[in-house]
Scaffold this motif. Structure first.
Motif, PDB file in Angstrom:
ATOM      1  N   VAL A 252       0.866  -1.174   0.000  1.00 36.60           N
ATOM      2  CA  VAL A 252       0.000   0.000   0.000  1.00 36.60           C
ATOM      3  C   VAL A 252       0.908   1.231   0.000  1.00 36.60           C
ATOM      4  N   LYS A 253       0.994   1.919  -1.138  1.00 37.25           N
ATOM      5  CA  LYS A 253       2.013   2.956  -1.315  1.00 37.25           C
ATOM      6  C   LYS A 253       1.375   4.299  -1.645  1.00 37.25           C
ATOM      7  N   GLU A 254       1.848   5.329  -0.966  1.00 35.38           N
ATOM      8  CA  GLU A 254       1.334   6.672  -1.201  1.00 35.38           C
ATOM      9  C   GLU A 254       1.686   7.151  -2.605  1.00 35.38           C
ATOM     10  N   ALA A 255       0.734   7.788  -3.251  1.00 37.07           N
ATOM     11  CA  ALA A 255       0.950   8.381  -4.577  1.00 37.07           C
ATOM     12  C   ALA A 255       1.033   9.884  -4.419  1.00 37.07           C
ATOM     13  N   ILE A 256       2.107  10.464  -4.944  1.00 32.40           N
ATOM     14  CA  ILE A 256       2.260  11.922  -4.894  1.00 32.40           C
ATOM     15  C   ILE A 256       2.360  12.456  -6.316  1.00 32.40           C
ATOM     16  N   ALA A 257       2.346  13.761  -6.448  1.00 29.01           N
ATOM     17  CA  ALA A 257       2.414  14.370  -7.771  1.00 29.01           C
ATOM     18  C   ALA A 257       3.690  13.954  -8.490  1.00 29.01           C
ATOM     19  N   ALA A 258       3.559  13.623  -9.771  1.00 25.70           N
ATOM     20  CA  ALA A 258       4.717  13.201 -10.556  1.00 25.70           C
ATOM     21  C   ALA A 258       5.609  14.396 -10.853  1.00 25.70           C
ATOM     22  N   ALA A 259       6.921  14.181 -10.727  1.00 26.89           N
ATOM     23  CA  ALA A 259       7.886  15.210 -11.099  1.00 26.89           C
ATOM     24  C   ALA A 259       8.234  15.128 -12.580  1.00 26.89           C
ATOM     25  N   ALA A 260       7.904  14.003 -13.220  1.00 30.62           N
ATOM     26  CA  ALA A 260       8.194  13.827 -14.644  1.00 30.62           C
ATOM     27  C   ALA A 260       7.383  14.826 -15.469  1.00 30.62           C
ATOM     28  N   PRO A 261       8.004  15.457 -16.467  1.00 32.27           N
ATOM     29  CA  PRO A 261       7.264  16.409 -17.317  1.00 32.27           C
ATOM     30  C   PRO A 261       6.151  15.714 -18.088  1.00 32.27           C
ATOM     31  N   ARG A 262       5.020  16.366 -18.180  1.00 34.47           N
ATOM     32  CA  ARG A 262       3.875  15.796 -18.881  1.00 34.47           C
ATOM     33  C   ARG A 262       3.534  16.661 -20.092  1.00 34.47           C
ATOM     34  N   THR A 263       2.842  16.057 -21.030  1.00 32.67           N
ATOM     35  CA  THR A 263       2.401  16.796 -22.209  1.00 32.67           C
ATOM     36  C   THR A 263       1.340  17.813 -21.812  1.00 32.67           C
ATOM     37  N   ALA A 264       1.488  19.027 -22.311  1.00 33.48           N
ATOM     38  CA  ALA A 264       0.520  20.081 -21.993  1.00 33.48           C
ATOM     39  C   ALA A 264      -0.886  19.663 -22.420  1.00 33.48           C
ATOM     40  N   ARG A 265      -1.841  19.908 -21.543  1.00 32.91           N
ATOM     41  CA  ARG A 265      -3.265  19.632 -21.791  1.00 32.91           C
ATOM     42  C   ARG A 265      -3.563  18.146 -21.993  1.00 32.91           C
ATOM     43  N   ALA A 266      -2.658  17.278 -21.534  1.00 35.52           N
ATOM     44  CA  ALA A 266      -2.929  15.835 -21.608  1.00 35.52           C
ATOM     45  C   ALA A 266      -4.045  15.486 -20.623  1.00 35.52           C
ATOM     46  N   SER A 267      -4.923  14.594 -21.037  1.00 35.24           N
ATOM     47  CA  SER A 267      -6.049  14.193 -20.202  1.00 35.24           C
ATOM     48  C   SER A 267      -5.637  13.023 -19.316  1.00 35.24           C
ATOM     49  N   MET A 268      -5.364  13.335 -18.048  1.00 39.54           N
ATOM     50  CA  MET A 268      -4.966  12.321 -17.078  1.00 39.54           C
ATOM     51  C   MET A 268      -5.809  12.475 -15.811  1.00 39.54           C
ATOM     52  N   PRO A 269      -5.978  11.401 -15.040  1.00 39.46           N
ATOM     53  CA  PRO A 269      -6.678  11.538 -13.761  1.00 39.46           C
ATOM     54  C   PRO A 269      -5.973  12.550 -12.859  1.00 39.46           C
ATOM     55  N   ARG A 270      -6.718  13.403 -12.215  1.00 39.81           N
ATOM     56  CA  ARG A 270      -6.131  14.397 -11.321  1.00 39.81           C
ATOM     57  C   ARG A 270      -5.658  13.755 -10.019  1.00 39.81           C
ATOM     58  N   ASP A 271      -6.335  12.697  -9.609  1.00 35.51           N
ATOM     59  CA  ASP A 271      -5.927  11.962  -8.421  1.00 35.51           C
ATOM     60  C   ASP A 271      -4.661  11.166  -8.749  1.00 35.51           C
ATOM     61  N   ASN A 272      -3.604  11.335  -7.961  1.00 39.79           N
ATOM     62  CA  ASN A 272      -2.324  10.723  -8.290  1.00 39.79           C
ATOM     63  C   ASN A 272      -2.341   9.203  -8.233  1.00 39.79           C
ATOM     64  N   ALA A 273      -3.101   8.634  -7.324  1.00 45.78           N
ATOM     65  CA  ALA A 273      -3.194   7.174  -7.268  1.00 45.78           C
ATOM     66  C   ALA A 273      -3.870   6.627  -8.523  1.00 45.78           C
ATOM     67  N   ARG A 274      -4.941   7.291  -8.954  1.00 43.21           N
ATOM     68  CA  ARG A 274      -5.611   6.854 -10.183  1.00 43.21           C
ATOM     69  C   ARG A 274      -4.708   7.046 -11.394  1.00 43.21           C
ATOM     70  N   ARG A 275      -3.883   8.102 -11.377  1.00 42.36           N
ATOM     71  CA  ARG A 275      -2.927   8.305 -12.471  1.00 42.36           C
ATOM     72  C   ARG A 275      -1.952   7.136 -12.564  1.00 42.36           C
ATOM     73  N   VAL A 276      -1.420   6.703 -11.423  1.00 39.67           N
ATOM     74  CA  VAL A 276      -0.466   5.592 -11.421  1.00 39.67           C
ATOM     75  C   VAL A 276      -1.116   4.320 -11.962  1.00 39.67           C
ATOM     76  N   VAL A 277      -2.326   4.027 -11.505  1.00 38.26           N
ATOM     77  CA  VAL A 277      -3.008   2.809 -11.957  1.00 38.26           C
ATOM     78  C   VAL A 277      -3.327   2.889 -13.445  1.00 38.26           C
ATOM     79  N   GLU A 278      -3.779   4.049 -13.911  1.00 45.08           N
ATOM     80  CA  GLU A 278      -4.103   4.207 -15.333  1.00 45.08           C
ATOM     81  C   GLU A 278      -2.853   4.045 -16.191  1.00 45.08           C
ATOM     82  N   GLY A 279      -1.754   4.660 -15.767  1.00 44.29           N
ATOM     83  CA  GLY A 279      -0.514   4.507 -16.512  1.00 44.29           C
ATOM     84  C   GLY A 279      -0.046   3.072 -16.538  1.00 44.29           C
ATOM     85  N   ALA A 280      -0.160   2.375 -15.425  1.00 43.58           N
ATOM     86  CA  ALA A 280       0.246   0.972 -15.363  1.00 43.58           C
ATOM     87  C   ALA A 280      -0.574   0.112 -16.316  1.00 43.58           C
ATOM     88  N   ARG A 281      -1.859   0.398 -16.429  1.00 41.83           N
ATOM     89  CA  ARG A 281      -2.705  -0.424 -17.303  1.00 41.83           C
ATOM     90  C   ARG A 281      -2.395  -0.202 -18.774  1.00 41.83           C
TER      91      ARG A 281
END
Length: 394
Positions: A252-281
């Protein structure tokens, strides 16, 4: 060993992270992700080829690739750590992997020319992934084969001995596991009674949605390097009853804001945990489908059951041939993760872009070589400065 109270963890964890990063230049590279992201925002980092906007690992060093199992028990090599995943430029993963491989080569005392050939093999392997389907499995390098053989043979007993040092259903407090506060125990108990966790632990092959799920033990988990200091918990659970009962260990691991640069206006989950899971899938579906995003203690967490087959590849004491083959193979794994998100025309355009700026004698683009060399130098300087500070403090 006197274990720190929950309120005193941060100082101890900071000291431990600094110790780990002082042990080798390769460990320093793994633990200094922010330095890499700072470079990406520099003038040199902004001159990288601009690839299509896809989910990227964001922290694509060699230690973040390795054997993982899926819900059906199949095992393969995938990206296995996705805390920094974002929709971004796939070139960032390539440079990060190149830096990691170059540092591993230096740690193995290989000459600089081998590093040049490793980057060449890396780009060839990456490009081949765009020409092959996921079903086409290239020959694995010796160290990858050894890791896979070990992963296939591993059972719950191996995981228990490695992670919790005993097969009995409890977590021993000590070097790796620290006590929880009363508030944390209550939050973990509530989490484990949720439908999300019940569905997660009963979804593995051979288990039933009707199985009884019981929390057995939990502890704060001292694990990782760059992530030390985040909230992280080990949770031991029982699934089923009687002779059919199994044990499972949740991370069970805390998700924090990514430091990696992201594409401007990319549609990603705002919740960091959901972002990690979505990226993993998108990047490692077998792993992503074993993860769930939750809220606990007013923080976002992502949860996965650790399987015995989930392992980290160790690239230590590489020979010249092993180094080159490992570079090509790991880049192919990353290439498959990127390519499955692109249509055919986007794939072709991206590979064509990567073919530019190559010399007549080295089959790797000059931008990759020059940037990896620059990063190796800056990280070597940062490593020595870190070691000096550590020595002065201790």
């Amino acid at each position: 060993m006197k274990l720190p109270r929950p309120s005193d963890r941060i100082d101890t964890l900071t000291q431990l992270r600094n110790l780990k990063m002082a042990r080798s230049a390769h460990a320093y590279v793994r633990g200094s992700t922010v330095q890499f992201y700072d470079w990406l925002h520099s003038q040199s980092g902004r001159r990288l080829p601009s690839g299509p906007a896809v989910w990227i690992c964001g922290d694509c060093h060699a230690g973040n690739l390795g054997p993982t199992g899926d819900l059906k028990g199949r095992i393969d090599i995938h990206i296995r750590d996705l805390d920094q995943t974002v929709i971004g430029n796939p070139a960032h993963d390539l440079v990060r992997l190149g830096l990691s491989l170059a540092t591993a080569a230096r740690s193995s005392d290989l000459p600089g020319v081998v590093t040049a050939r490793m980057l060449e093999e890396m780009m060839q392997g990456y490009a081949q992934a765009f020409e092959q389907s996921d079903d086409e499995e290239p020959e694995r390098p010796a160290q990858v084969k050894a890791g896979m053989r070990t992963a296939v043979r591993r059972t719950w007993k191996h995981l228990a001995r490695e992670r919790i040092e005993r097969v009995r259903p409890s977590i021993p407090l000590g070097k790796h596991f620290w006590p929880l506060s009363r508030e944390e125990k209550t939050a973990v108990r509530k989490l484990c009674a949720s439908d999300d966790i019940h569905t997660l632990v009963t979804s593995l092959k051979g288990r039933s949605p009707e199985d009884r799920v019981e929390l057995l033990d939990s502890a704060y988990w001292v694990k990782g390097c760059s992530s030390l200091g985040l909230l992280r918990y080990a949770v031991l659970m029982a699934v089923g009853e009687g002779d059919d009962q199994e044990f499972c260990l949740l991370d069970v691991k805390e998700a924090i804001a990514a430091a990696a640069p992201r594409t401007a206006r990319a549609s990603m989950p705002r919740d960091n945990a959901r972002r990690v899971v979505e990226g993993a899938r998108h990047l490692s579906p077998g792993l992503g489908n074993r993860m769930v995003a939750v809220r606990m203690l007013d923080h976002g967490f992502f949860v996965r059951e650790l399987l015995p087959q989930d392992m980290k590849l160790e690239l230590d004491e590489l020979s010249e041939q092993e180094a080159r083959r490992a570079a090509g193979y790991l880049a192919r794994v990353v290439g498959h993760a990127h390519a499955r998100q692109m249509d055919l025309s986007t794939r072709a355009a991206w590979i064509e872009e990567l073919q530019l700026h190559r010399s007549e004698t080295l089959d790797a683009p000059s931008w990759l070589w020059s940037n990896v060399i620059q990063l190796v130098g800056s990280h070597e300087q940062g490593y020595l400065a870190h070691c000096r500070r550590y020595a002065l403090e201790h």
